[in-house]
Design a protein around this motif. Sequence first.
Motif, PDB file in Angstrom:
ATOM      1  N   GLU B   6      40.048  83.450  86.699  1.00  0.00           N
ATOM      2  CA  GLU B   6      38.984  84.095  85.938  1.00  0.00           C
ATOM      3  C   GLU B   6      39.547  85.318  85.259  1.00  0.00           C
ATOM      4  OE1 GLU B   6      35.269  84.361  87.898  1.00  0.00           O
ATOM      5  OE2 GLU B   6      35.233  82.170  87.961  1.00  0.00           O
ATOM      6  N   ASN B   7      40.711  85.192  84.712  1.00  0.00           N
ATOM      7  CA  ASN B   7      41.367  86.291  84.034  1.00  0.00           C
ATOM      8  C   ASN B   7      41.093  86.175  82.541  1.00  0.00           C
ATOM      9  OD1 ASN B   7      43.008  88.174  82.989  1.00  0.00           O
ATOM     10  ND2 ASN B   7      44.940  87.286  83.752  1.00  0.00           N
ATOM     11  N   PRO B   8      40.350  87.131  81.969  1.00  0.00           N
ATOM     12  CA  PRO B   8      40.008  87.033  80.536  1.00  0.00           C
ATOM     13  C   PRO B   8      41.240  86.972  79.639  1.00  0.00           C
ATOM     14  CG  PRO B   8      38.771  88.785  81.607  1.00  0.00           C
ATOM     15  CD  PRO B   8      39.768  88.313  82.603  1.00  0.00           C
ATOM     16  N   LEU B   9      42.361  87.481  80.131  1.00  0.00           N
ATOM     17  CA  LEU B   9      43.549  87.484  79.273  1.00  0.00           C
ATOM     18  C   LEU B   9      44.071  86.074  79.019  1.00  0.00           C
ATOM     19  CD1 LEU B   9      45.662  90.592  80.263  1.00  0.00           C
ATOM     20  CD2 LEU B   9      44.287  90.174  78.227  1.00  0.00           C
ATOM     21  N   VAL B  63      46.805  76.869  83.204  1.00  0.00           N
ATOM     22  CA  VAL B  63      45.720  77.347  84.060  1.00  0.00           C
ATOM     23  C   VAL B  63      44.402  76.785  83.547  1.00  0.00           C
ATOM     24  CG1 VAL B  63      46.756  79.502  84.804  1.00  0.00           C
ATOM     25  CG2 VAL B  63      45.491  79.420  82.662  1.00  0.00           C
ATOM     26  N   MET B  64      43.390  76.872  84.402  1.00  0.00           N
ATOM     27  CA  MET B  64      42.035  76.510  83.999  1.00  0.00           C
ATOM     28  C   MET B  64      41.235  77.792  84.031  1.00  0.00           C
ATOM     29  SD  MET B  64      39.940  74.064  83.270  1.00  0.00           S
ATOM     30  CE  MET B  64      40.413  72.500  83.956  1.00  0.00           C
ATOM     31  N   PHE B  69      37.691  75.937  80.715  1.00  0.00           N
ATOM     32  CA  PHE B  69      38.539  75.981  79.528  1.00  0.00           C
ATOM     33  C   PHE B  69      39.978  75.804  79.985  1.00  0.00           C
ATOM     34  CE2 PHE B  69      40.879  77.802  76.012  1.00  0.00           C
ATOM     35  CZ  PHE B  69      40.157  77.358  74.913  1.00  0.00           C
ATOM     36  N   ALA B  70      40.600  74.729  79.553  1.00  0.00           N
ATOM     37  CA  ALA B  70      41.957  74.429  79.992  1.00  0.00           C
ATOM     38  C   ALA B  70      42.947  75.126  79.079  1.00  0.00           C
ATOM     39  CB  ALA B  70      42.201  72.933  79.956  1.00  0.00           C
ATOM     40  N   VAL B  71      43.852  75.871  79.680  1.00  0.00           N
ATOM     41  CA  VAL B  71      44.933  76.467  78.906  1.00  0.00           C
ATOM     42  C   VAL B  71      46.189  75.689  79.247  1.00  0.00           C
ATOM     43  CG1 VAL B  71      46.229  78.557  78.403  1.00  0.00           C
ATOM     44  CG2 VAL B  71      43.808  78.705  78.987  1.00  0.00           C
TER      45      VAL B  71
END
Lengths: 485, 459
Positions: B6-9, B63-64, B69-71
């Motif tokens: 849950e990291n906005p970055l 990461v998810m 939202f999949a990065v």
Amino acid sequence: MLSVVIFLPLAAAALLVLPRLGRRAVLGIWIGAAAVDLALVLVMWLGYGSGIAHETRLRWIPSIGAGYHVGVDGLSLPLIAMTAVLFLLCAVYSVRETRRPRAYAALFLFLQTVCTGLFAALDLLLFFVFFDLSIVGMYFLIVGWGHGEARRSALQFFLYTFLGSLVLLLGFIGLFLAGGTFDMVELIQNPPAASALVLLAIGLGLAIKTPTVPVHTWLPPAHTDAPAAGSAILAGVLLKMGTYGLVRIAMPMMPQAWRAYAWVIIIVGVVSVLYGALAALAQENIKRLIAYTSVNHMGYIVLALGAAGLSSGASRAKDLAVTGAVTQMVSHGLLTGALFLLTGVLWDRARSYDAGRFGGIAANAPVFTALATVAAFGSLGLPGLSGFIAEFQIFIGVIGTGAIVAGALSILGILITAALFLRLLHRAFLGEPGELTGRMLEARPSEIAAVAPLLLLSLAIGIAPRWLLDLIEPASALVVSWVSR
Amino acid sequence: MSSMAENPLDLLPELLILLGAVAGLLVGLFVPRRRQRVVAWICGLALVSAMAAAGYAMTRPDVMAFEAFAVDLPTNVTRLAVAGMTLLIVLLGSGRLRGHSRESEWYVLVLLAALGTIVLAGASDLLVFVAGYLLASIPAYALAGFGKDAHGTEAALKYYLMGTFLGVVMLAGVTLQYGLSGTTSYTPAPGVPAAAGVAVLLVLAGVLFKVGAVPAHFWVPDATQGSSAPVAAFITTVPKIGAFIGLLRLATEVFAGTWRPVLAVIAVATMTLGNLAAFYQDNVRRLLAYSTISQAGYLLLPVVVAGQSGLAQPALLFYVAAYAVTNVGAFAVVVATGADSLTSYDGLGRRSPLLAFALLVCLLGLVGTPPTGVFVAKLLAFAAAWDGGYAWLAVIAVFNTVASVFYYLRWIVPLFRPGEPPAEPHPAASRVAELSALLSILLGLASGTFLALSPSGPP
């Protein structure tokens, strides 16, 4: 060094595009680049030992096993040399071209890179890249400098051969999925278990380019409406891409399928031989006539390669057939190149190819007539010229492998070709002057300088073929051994 | 997927684009009309920094973000491609818009639509996907009608009605899916059935609208012809990038079951109808519109075999990038010349050889001629289809490709015909066209480097 040979013409073409050059400078760059390229090819030939030489291997798309992999051997070197000769002589022939000479020269140089690259390619994807680009280059040549219904013929040429190239690509994808790589050397060492459909796709793609009956119909209009030097390249070099692909790709990579369908290939060859000869016999238009003789001559090659796949027959006969086929590729390039350049002289003077409107040209233009006669005799397979050496080996080889009827029927093709060339000589060059004969001036020095070397080379092969055959024979034997696996 | 975070970055590229849009809007409010150009700079800066952030994200593990939202590689490729193409389109638009009363709004709308597109690609929850759909669509409707002329209004109306209708249909599909499985996430809990047939079809309707595939393609020619050329370049290019990646994700993670033949039929219909309709178009924008429909058909090939062939994902990623750059190049030539009819391209080759050459490269690129990027993309797509058991689809695509040569050549031939040369082409747009052509070739030549990013190797 091989990469220099391949890309030198393209570099020269880039040089032409950048600064504003005069016509003389353009010609200088064009002829100079082609001459240097030929010299480099000769150096490569003289230094050639055996196996694959001058190999370069770079990564391109490693994740699917495709790379920039080039090299030469006894199959590709004669064709590369023939390509270099023909392009140089087309440059010499074109010194009088006045319509947009910069773009014209650039297109020829581009095509030279493409053709040389194709014969040198040892990677299926690289082969396809050059195969496809040759279509684009030739299309612009026909559209920009052709005559008659050039746009229509060019479009037909593009669509037809592009379809062939994409079908070929599907076949290559099939080989890749079966073999896991696009690299030719690896695929030849471990032939993938490809299905008959893959051979059909690759065979069809190459047959359209060759062209063989019944997929030859794009050829006559494209040849007729292309500029003379363009026709010479189209017939002399581009058609060889198809048959070269058969020897280089289809036979060694799919030996089982090739043997299984050898008779189909032989029949396609025989039909092309006979149909091409008969269709040529019926032509009034001299350029169309020569175009149809190409179908006939390429038919001999297909026939020989098919015969090499027969399970019966000694390998000596098969070696002869394949050697004859490769020799025929070189010989046809030289002789048809000469014939098409000579028809260019007709168009230049009289704006017509109609055999019936000429007659008695021999009286007006003896040198031109002499050149045309030698080229025609070479094309019909007269001993002493290269066509004889090639066709003789093909016939002995084909009959030796047991395809006696096919061999006999194709010899009939020679007879028809002889008849049609003699009839052409009779109607256009001998006898009473026709309505256009008055316009037929003697060949110019540049035209003689372009055609005569081709005929001299053909004569050299015809009289003393060893220097060429020594190069081809080991490679042919290798192909035969691969196909017999 | 690896860890949840849950990291906005993790969403830095998206945040940068959003920031750029908001800053552009605010600055646009306070700056006098003749100096609105500064907004273009702000937006360009936001896009460039988003690209840099995406490039950095590529070096990090997947990461998810926020469980929705999949990065990962597809998202990062989308971020790069969308931001890059949007940058080119901002450049294309800036020349025409100078001094326009709503100049800054144009840039902001483009940026917001681009942001929505990236969300489409990265979403791994159907509700997020719907949000992305709306964000990608609504600014685009406004852009289509931006000129406030009759054509633009018609284009916007058609685009809007079609988009809203299919969006509502898609929302119904999402509702159905939620009702059936109790979740809108792409990865339902074990034991819960994947989306049922009807829900899949309903969701598919919205996606097909976004990619411009049959039967949701009717808006493409009118919107392409009616809106201004830079907007046309945008709506036929950028939303496709995100929507196709989103579709690939949906196809592998949600549409389990019998959807492959359905998508295959849609692919055939899309490429064939697009090609047939393009044959005798005399307006280059309509020609490009139908060409973009047919390209959507080819792009569906890897989606059909998603999860069944290791080549599907690299093929699609490479294809969207190669297609986008080539298509923008072709539109850039239209912007540069300002000419819409085929005959007005007579003599362009003599007037501006470099621009004509760029168009030649882009059109031959769209055909799939080597060594351009689309050639490698098509090769991969055909190979993926064959590998996934859809060889017949590859054969149909080959025949379609041959047919498409005909209409691309109809545009190429006038370039080298003698004729009245068109007016002096717009310099900035010409540079964009030449850059795109160059990128298209580079993408093909350096394809090995790009494909090495994708984990899947030979089958």
